[in-house]
Design a protein around this motif. Structure first.
Motif, short mmCIF file in Angstrom:
data_model
loop_
_atom_site.label_atom_id
_atom_site.label_comp_id
_atom_site.label_asym_id
_atom_site.label_seq_id
_atom_site.Cartn_x
_atom_site.Cartn_y
_atom_site.Cartn_z
N PRO A 18 -13.85 62.60 62.97
CA PRO A 18 -12.61 63.30 62.62
C PRO A 18 -12.15 64.29 63.70
O PRO A 18 -10.96 64.54 63.86
N ALA A 19 -13.11 64.83 64.45
CA ALA A 19 -12.76 65.80 65.49
C ALA A 19 -11.91 65.17 66.60
O ALA A 19 -11.14 65.87 67.26
N ILE A 20 -12.02 63.87 66.75
CA ILE A 20 -11.28 63.18 67.81
C ILE A 20 -9.78 63.29 67.60
O ILE A 20 -9.02 63.43 68.55
N ILE A 21 -9.32 63.26 66.34
CA ILE A 21 -7.87 63.30 66.12
C ILE A 21 -7.30 64.72 66.07
O ILE A 21 -6.11 64.89 65.91
N PHE A 22 -8.15 65.73 66.22
CA PHE A 22 -7.66 67.10 66.25
C PHE A 22 -6.59 67.31 67.32
O PHE A 22 -5.54 67.86 67.06
N SER A 23 -6.89 66.88 68.52
CA SER A 23 -5.94 67.08 69.61
C SER A 23 -4.66 66.29 69.38
O SER A 23 -3.57 66.77 69.70
#
Length: 139
Positions: free
Chosen positions: A8-13
């Protein structure tokens, strides 16, 4: 397939950049609305072009508001899914991550609709300026 905390952290940016782009669109439209409002006050009349542009901008501003809201929901569910994955609630984390992706897709669909309205508004503006008439006005 099992997801890890980094998935999920990948789509933060991505979501952050989308929110920035949506905010820029909002600010640009707000500026257009102010300019059209001033132009309408100066001329003391409403032309078809100005009225059409104002109606289009009203729709677009609502779409941008909804795009931003959906992107914020996407970010919220993404963060919440990371929280659940961190505490080994993998299944719930995966479900919330999928919900996050759905909100992100809806936001992108709204963005595509708003872009289409923008093109229609530009075509209305261009319809006022046809051929040599446009060149004479700009001279």
């Amino acid at each position: 397939m099992r997801i890890t905390l980094t998935t999920p952290a990948i789509i933060f940016s991505t979501i952050s950049l989308l929110l920035l782009a949506y905010t820029n669109r909002f600010l640009a439209i707000a500026s257009l609305i102010r300019n059209l409002h001033d132009k309408k006050k100066e001329e003391n009349k409403t032309t078809y072009i100005i009225e059409s542009q104002i109606n289009s901008l009203k729709k677009r501003i609502k779409l941008i508001r909804d795009m931003q809201f959906l992107a914020i929901l996407s970010l919220f569910f993404c963060v919440f899914s990371m929280f659940l994955i961190f505490f080994d609630k993998i299944l719930y984390g995966e479900i919330l991550f999928v919900i996050s992706l759905i909100f992100l897709m809806l936001s992108l669909i709204y963005s595509a609709i708003e872009i289409n309205l923008s093109v229609i508004a530009l075509n209305i503006q261009l319809s006022e300026c046809v051929g040599e008439e446009c060149e004479r006005k700009n001279s």
